[in-house]
Design a protein around this motif. Structure first.
Motif, short mmCIF file in Angstrom:
data_model
loop_
_atom_site.label_atom_id
_atom_site.label_comp_id
_atom_site.label_asym_id
_atom_site.label_seq_id
_atom_site.Cartn_x
_atom_site.Cartn_y
_atom_site.Cartn_z
N GLY A 74 43.96 47.76 35.66
CA GLY A 74 44.53 46.51 36.15
C GLY A 74 45.75 46.18 35.30
O GLY A 74 45.64 46.01 34.08
N GLU B 113 46.87 51.05 37.88
CA GLU B 113 47.25 49.89 38.71
C GLU B 113 47.52 50.42 40.12
O GLU B 113 48.39 51.26 40.32
CB GLU B 113 48.50 49.25 38.08
N LYS C 13 40.78 41.13 38.48
CA LYS C 13 40.15 39.86 38.83
C LYS C 13 38.63 40.04 38.81
O LYS C 13 38.14 41.14 39.12
CB LYS C 13 40.57 39.43 40.24
N GLU D 209 34.02 47.17 41.52
CA GLU D 209 34.65 48.39 42.06
C GLU D 209 35.42 49.13 40.96
O GLU D 209 35.34 50.35 40.84
CB GLU D 209 35.60 47.98 43.18
N ILE E 208 38.16 41.46 30.13
CA ILE E 208 38.74 40.12 29.90
C ILE E 208 38.53 39.24 31.14
O ILE E 208 39.09 38.16 31.23
CB ILE E 208 40.24 40.20 29.54
N MET F 74 37.44 36.36 26.42
CA MET F 74 37.90 35.30 27.34
C MET F 74 39.19 34.68 26.79
O MET F 74 39.17 33.83 25.91
CB MET F 74 36.78 34.24 27.47
N PRO F 75 40.34 35.17 27.30
CA PRO F 75 41.62 34.57 26.88
C PRO F 75 41.92 33.30 27.67
O PRO F 75 41.10 32.87 28.49
CB PRO F 75 42.64 35.68 27.20
N1 LIG Z 1 45.87 35.09 33.63
C1 LIG Z 1 45.24 34.46 32.66
O1 LIG Z 1 45.77 33.65 31.93
C2 LIG Z 1 43.77 34.76 32.37
C3 LIG Z 1 43.06 33.94 31.49
C4 LIG Z 1 41.72 34.27 31.22
C5 LIG Z 1 41.14 35.37 31.81
N2 LIG Z 1 41.88 36.12 32.66
C6 LIG Z 1 41.23 37.24 33.30
O2 LIG Z 1 42.07 38.36 33.25
C7 LIG Z 1 41.82 39.14 34.41
C8 LIG Z 1 43.15 39.56 34.97
O3 LIG Z 1 43.87 38.38 35.35
P1 LIG Z 1 45.40 38.49 35.80
O4 LIG Z 1 45.90 37.11 35.88
O5 LIG Z 1 46.08 39.50 34.95
O6 LIG Z 1 45.17 39.09 37.28
P2 LIG Z 1 46.22 39.89 38.18
O7 LIG Z 1 47.62 39.50 37.82
O8 LIG Z 1 45.75 39.76 39.60
O9 LIG Z 1 46.04 41.41 37.71
C9 LIG Z 1 44.98 42.23 38.14
C10 LIG Z 1 45.62 43.56 38.62
O10 LIG Z 1 44.59 44.53 38.78
C11 LIG Z 1 44.86 45.26 39.98
N3 LIG Z 1 43.62 45.90 40.48
C12 LIG Z 1 42.81 45.49 41.47
N4 LIG Z 1 41.78 46.33 41.63
C13 LIG Z 1 41.95 47.33 40.73
C14 LIG Z 1 41.22 48.50 40.42
N5 LIG Z 1 40.10 48.83 41.07
N6 LIG Z 1 41.68 49.31 39.43
C15 LIG Z 1 42.81 49.00 38.77
N7 LIG Z 1 43.56 47.88 39.02
C16 LIG Z 1 43.12 47.05 40.00
C17 LIG Z 1 45.39 44.19 40.90
O11 LIG Z 1 46.08 44.78 41.99
P3 LIG Z 1 46.12 43.94 43.38
O12 LIG Z 1 46.97 42.75 43.11
O13 LIG Z 1 46.74 44.92 44.32
O14 LIG Z 1 44.70 43.55 43.71
C18 LIG Z 1 46.32 43.42 39.97
O15 LIG Z 1 47.61 44.02 39.89
C19 LIG Z 1 41.01 38.29 35.38
O16 LIG Z 1 39.70 38.80 35.47
C20 LIG Z 1 40.99 36.94 34.77
O17 LIG Z 1 39.74 36.30 34.94
C21 LIG Z 1 43.18 35.84 32.97
#
Ligand SMILES: NC(=O)c1ccc[n+]([C@@H]2O[C@H](COP(=O)([O-])OP(=O)(O)OC[C@H]3O[C@@H](n4cnc5c(N)ncnc54)[C@H](OP(=O)(O)O)[C@@H]3O)[C@@H](O)[C@H]2O)c1
Length: 284
Positions: A7, A33, A69, A75, A92, A115-116
């Motif tokens: 991801g 990715e 996510k 998966e 995370i 957990m960030p």
């Molecule tokens: N953003 C924050 O500040 C924050 C804070 C606390 C925790 N988190 C956690 O961090 C995690 C990521 O958040 P994010 O904001 O970085 O999400 P994001 O921007 O949606 O990044 C997730 C990436 O993973 C890709 N993906 C989906 N399925 C996959 C697979 N099977 N194998 C490899 N890559 C895959 C997605 O592609 P598609 O878009 O094509 O689905 C997307 O590009 C989440 O679980 C969230 O709970 C984030």
């Protein structure tokens, strides 16, 4: 140290950017990715190797960070099987419990949960981390060095406390934005333009938070110092106290913790599994 990200979205990009800014080489990182545009962006911005699906180079990394996510986690984890027994996997994703991740990885045990929060995107975050007792120190240190690239870290003795981290610092930025919205709206009501009210409010939050962070005194003492008897601040604080605002904020954070626990049970629930597993989710 080779670190693989599964991801490559916002959070993985923030961590990689933070690590490269502290002098780590792009050659240390490899990102799985599926999205072609996102892979190109990661290559252009950081010079990291990207892959559309996991291969053995991912499985052999010293640390595998799953940064998809929460709903994509099952998966993504299943696609990593089989992992070498000594691999360390860090999640995370909000709410994903290590028992569920272990099951999706075929019983793998070298797991860390982090957990960030969103200020990590500007390297001002704080991350709660938990690793079960069997996880070696080197793996904990590797996880710690990753998350300190985007802010501070706090290690927890019990995985259940990650629900409280989610409630306090994970959801916390939203409480601060809510307070900013309210003070800014008050500024506009009192005659400032939106731009003026925004400047006055934002710098007050930034400055007060920095003062509280630098001071040895608790916030209650800092608050007393700006509250003169019969003055303006006292009138405002009396209004808040009369409405029991502090107690309502404590209720709100507790409600977030309860919801985090419920979500953990829901996200870990296998399709077709007995919904009674939700009863695991006692309130915080
Ligand atoms: N953003 C924050 O500040 C924050 C804070 C606390 C925790 N988190 C956690 O961090 C995690 C990521 O958040 P994010 O904001 O970085 O999400 P994001 O921007 O949606 O990044 C997730 C990436 O993973 C890709 N993906 C989906 N399925 C996959 C697979 N099977 N194998 C490899 N890559 C895959 C997605 O592609 P598609 O878009 O094509 O689905 C997307 O590009 C989440 O679980 C969230 O709970 C984030």
């Amino acid at each position: 140290m080779k670190v693989a990200f599964v991801g490559g979205g916002n959070m993985a990009s923030a961590i990689i950017g933070g690590l490269i800014a502290t002098g780590r080489s792009a050659r240390e990182f490899i990102v799985v990715e599926p999205n072609e545009a996102q892979r190109a962006a990661l290559r252009d911005r950081f010079g990291v190797v990207t892959l559309p699906v996991a291969d053995d180079s991912i499985r052999l990394a010293e640390l595998i960070v799953i940064a998809v996510k929460p709903q994509q986690m099952r998966e993504a984890a299943k696609a990593l099987k089989p992992l070498p027994a000594d691999a360390t996997v860090m999640t995370i994703a909000a709410g994903i419990r290590l028992a569920d991740l272990s099951r999706w990885l075929g019983g793998h045990t070298g797991l860390i949960r982090a957990m960030p929060n969103t200020p990590a995107l500007i390297h001002q975050g704080i991350t709660g981390l938990y690793a079960p007792p069997g996880v070696p120190d080197a793996a904990r240190q590797a996880a710690n060095s990753l998350m300190t690239a985007v802010g501070q870290t706090l290690w927890l003795a019990d995985e259940a406390l990650l629900d409280a981290v989610t409630a306090v610092s994970g959801s916390g930025p939203a409480y601060v934005f809510y307070a900013i919205e309210a003070v800014q709206a008050a500024g506009e009501k009192l005659g400032f333009s939106a731009q003026e009210a925004r400047a006055l409010t934002l710098q007050t939050f930034v400055g007060a938070a920095a003062l509280a962070a630098q001071s040895a005194d608790p916030p209650s003492v800092l608050r007393d110092r700006v509250t003169s008897k019969g003055g303006t601040t006292e009138r405002a604080l009396n209004t808040l106290e009369a409405a029991d605002v502090k107690a309502r904020i404590i209720d709100a954070v507790s409600a977030a913790c309860d919801r985090s626990r419920e979500l953990g049970a829901e996200l870990g629930n296998e399709p077709g599994r007995d919904p009674a597993v939700k009863s695991e989710s006692a309130s915080c």
